[in-house]
Design an enzyme around this catalytic site. Structure first.
Site, PDB file in Angstrom:
ATOM      1  N   ASP A  27      78.912  27.102 -41.981  1.00 32.06           N
ATOM      2  CA  ASP A  27      78.695  27.786 -43.258  1.00 32.06           C
ATOM      3  C   ASP A  27      77.314  28.422 -43.231  1.00 32.06           C
ATOM      4  OD1 ASP A  27      78.591  28.586 -45.901  1.00 32.06           O
ATOM      5  OD2 ASP A  27      78.092  26.571 -46.653  1.00 32.06           O
ATOM      6  N   ASN A  29      76.045  30.370 -46.006  1.00 31.06           N
ATOM      7  CA  ASN A  29      75.460  30.684 -47.323  1.00 31.06           C
ATOM      8  C   ASN A  29      75.527  29.537 -48.326  1.00 31.06           C
ATOM      9  OD1 ASN A  29      78.174  30.667 -47.734  1.00 31.06           O
ATOM     10  ND2 ASN A  29      78.279  32.634 -48.792  1.00 31.06           N
ATOM     11  N   ASP A  31      77.952  27.711 -49.562  1.00 29.66           N
ATOM     12  CA  ASP A  31      79.070  27.462 -50.488  1.00 29.66           C
ATOM     13  C   ASP A  31      80.023  26.387 -49.962  1.00 29.66           C
ATOM     14  OD1 ASP A  31      80.411  28.780 -48.497  1.00 29.66           O
ATOM     15  OD2 ASP A  31      81.250  30.355 -49.779  1.00 29.66           O
ATOM     16  N   ASP A  35      82.087  30.477 -42.401  1.00 29.24           N
ATOM     17  CA  ASP A  35      82.253  31.919 -42.589  1.00 29.24           C
ATOM     18  C   ASP A  35      81.898  32.671 -41.305  1.00 29.24           C
ATOM     19  OD1 ASP A  35      79.374  31.879 -42.667  1.00 29.24           O
ATOM     20  OD2 ASP A  35      79.542  31.273 -44.781  1.00 29.24           O
ATOM     21  N   ASP A 104      94.605  35.909 -35.128  1.00 29.47           N
ATOM     22  CA  ASP A 104      95.904  35.402 -35.545  1.00 29.47           C
ATOM     23  C   ASP A 104      96.704  36.560 -36.137  1.00 29.47           C
ATOM     24  OD1 ASP A 104      97.664  33.045 -36.357  1.00 29.47           O
ATOM     25  OD2 ASP A 104      95.746  32.034 -35.997  1.00 29.47           O
ATOM     26  N   GLU A 261     103.097  31.378 -31.059  1.00 30.33           N
ATOM     27  CA  GLU A 261     103.293  30.010 -31.518  1.00 30.33           C
ATOM     28  C   GLU A 261     104.811  29.867 -31.561  1.00 30.33           C
ATOM     29  OE1 GLU A 261     102.275  26.965 -35.176  1.00 30.33           O
ATOM     30  OE2 GLU A 261     102.978  28.979 -35.582  1.00 30.33           O
TER      31      GLU A 261
END
Ligand code: GLC
Ligand code: CA
Length: 565
Positions: A27, A29, A31, A35, A104, A261
């Site tokens: 992370d 930032n 929160d 990210d 993905d 997948e």
């Protein structure tokens, strides 16, 4: 002996893939949610692993019903993860370091918040109506379809506005896209070109084996009820036609890799996906080993760590690709528990050595290894006691379903401590500080308390750490093409503790021996196999004399052998 000069070499066969689950990596930032800028901050770490390819789980715009596998805009980035500028910077940062990026591709379904679905549900004659699967209510209740995530187990959801049911193999918020519709297919191909033009290096295709539905939605035979429907979902009549079309219209125009997948795929049909002459996909991954000892709603039984069964599955899957196609090797990802808990032993006494043993396995089998973030430091299952700690809708739904049936919820919790998906989704453990260096805020899911001992900072410069063992193994695989292209031959198939095999290429034979148990384990090798050296060892020595070898608990070795008798 197999010859390198006879092999069809490809960069994606020689690559080691490292999977990043962005929500739980870093992370930036505060929160509490990982990210893209967080990944950018860690690029040098990723580079230091020696891996070639990163597979990044979905970062597209999404209301996050299923952590990004419910996409509301395929051409934008999820606000929580950052912006398209951040994404471009990440891609450039990877390419600058010689790392490829595989994204993905989630096109069996979209989010119900996608513009297409918003339109589709408005009226029966909306131009987007046929982007999804609808069953008019005047025809009665539609034939049974099983859903992974539906609270009531049914994949049909009634929608009042148009008095019809729509199909969702996953959650209600993940309506299945209708591939019968050429307009939908054209939209998907166009979107794929958009990402390839940005320069991404491939796609991991989410449940791609499910895209073709049986027309008219007939009742399925008895043997395909409940979770068994997965097998028939994977045999839609037009699956291969769609994939060949996708290959022609999109994939063949780029130097990229593709991996399906492949839930429901079996050894007797996987070549249809990956036989190179059929021009569909490069690779596929199956679930056969993951389902050993794991039943409906992921209730675990005694077979869960049955090594003989595991060896049989892995060997059968290797055999399929002996002449054509190419295999994938993985032990865990964001949908499965931590590998050391699932396949070996996460007790403090064995965790580090057992992790290295599994790393040895992943990097010495034939097939492209897919290695999940955090496994390189030996992260293990968090084993939540309370349902309140779970975030995964799969565990939550099965819990509530079991509760509403008056079933055994305690048994479900016990099993999900071993196999629940959230075990792999706890944040990456960077250091021993509060929140493991993952975030300065409150993490979206609890962090494993063992980060005090198990973390990158502690392992970074320690020469015998799990992390440095992984780096050595990646380097060894690059250096020894025998580990990539060599033939595979299982030894001692019925042995209950030892997984041993030979890899042979040109004049080289390597013997890999892995003790999957917490007891010493002795075997007698054939007279023709003479150990001439030890290339890799997760312990400080190897006990062997003549043809007898004895491995310590969870010991892993790679030996050079002389086969001239
Ligand atoms: C795949 C994903 C999984 C997701 C599901 C639905 O199995 O790996 O995380 O929940 O598809 O998209
Ligand atoms: Ca964040």
């Amino acid at each position: 002996m197999p010859r390198l000069s006879k092999m069809q070499r490809a960069w994606w066969k020689e690559a080691v893939v490292y999977q990043i689950y962005p929500r739980s990596f870093q992370d930036s930032n505060g929160d509490g949610i990982g990210d893209i800028r967080g990944i950018i901050q860690r690029l040098d770490y990723i580079k230091s692993l020696g891996i070639d390819v990163v597979w990044l789980n979905p970062v597209y715009r999404s209301p996050n019903d299923d952590n990004g596998y419910d996409i509301s805009d395929y051409r934008n980035i999820m606000a929580e993860f950052g912006t398209m500028e951040d994404f471009d910077e990440l891609l450039a940062g990877m390419h600058k370091r010689g790392i490829k990026l595989v994204m993905d591709l989630v096109v069996n379904h979209s989010s119900d918040e996608h513009e297409w679905f918003q339109q589709s549900r408005q009226s029966r004659d909306n131009p987007y109506r046929n982007f999804y699967h609808w069953w008019p209510a005047e025809h009665g209740h539609p034939p049974k379809r099983w859903s992974y995530f539906a609270k009531n187990g049914s994949a049909w959801k009634y929608d009042e506005t148009t008095d019809a049911y729509y199909l969702h193999y996953f959650s209600e918020k993940q309506p299945d896209l209708n591939w019968e519709n050429p307009k939908l297919r054209a939209e998907i191909y166009d979107m794929m070109h958009f990402w390839f033009k940005k320069g991404i290096d491939g796609f991991r295709m989410d449940v791609i084996t499910f895209i073709s539905k049986h027309p008219g939605y007939p009742e399925f035979p008895e043997r395909y009820q409940g979770q068994n429907m997965i097998d028939i979902y994977a045999q839609g009549p037009r699956l291969h036609e769609y994939l060949q079309e996708m290959n022609q219209q999109v994939l063949q125009h780029y130097d990229i890799m593709t991996v399906a997948e492949g839930p429901g795929t079996k050894t007797d049909n996987v070549l249809k996906l990956v036989d190179e002459d059929r021009k569909e996909l490069n690779m596929s991954y199956h679930f056969d080993h993951q389902s050993i000892g794991v039943g409906e709603r992921y209730i675990v039984n005694d077979d869960y760590q049955n090594l003989v069964k595991f060896k049989k599955v892995m060997t059968e899957w290797d055999t399929v690709f002996a002449e054509k196609g190419w295999n994938t090797i993985y032990l865990g990802n964001h949908d499965f528990p931590r590998m050391v808990t699932r396949w070996a032993n996460d007790a403090p006494k064995w965790r580090a050595r057992a992790s290295k043993m599994l790393t040895t396995f992943l990097l010495t089998m034939r097939g492209t290894p897919y290695y999940y973030m955090g496994d390189e430091i030996g992260m293990s299952n968090i084993k939540f006691e309370n349902i309140e700690d779970y975030k995964d809708l799969m565990t939550l739904n099965w819990y509530h379903l079991t509760q509403s049936e008056g079933g055994d919820v305690d048994a479900l919790i016990e099993s999900h401590k071993l196999v629940g998906r959230d075990n792999a989704r706890t944040p990456m453990q960077w250091n021993a500080n509060e929140n493991a260096g993952f975030t300065k805020g409150v993490p979206w899911i609890k962090i494993n308390p063992n980060h005090i001992d198990v973390n990158v900072e502690e392992q970074q410069d320690r020469s015998d750490s799990e992390l440095n063992y992984f780096r050595q193994m990646v380097a060894l695989r690059k250096q020894k093409l025998t580990l990539v292209y060599g033939s595979y031959e299982l030894l001692f198939p019925e042995h209950q503790q030892m997984f041993a095999y030979l890899r042979k290429l040109d004049d080289e034979t390597l013997l890999i021996m892995l003790n999957f148990s917490e007891e010493n384990c002795a075997v007698t090798l054939a007279e023709s196999l003479k150990i001439t050296g030890v290339l890799q060892n997760n312990c400080t020595s190897l006990a062997h004399e003549g043809t007898s070898v004895e491995l310590l608990p969870y010991q892993a070795v790679i030996c050079m052998v002389d086969t001239q008798s």
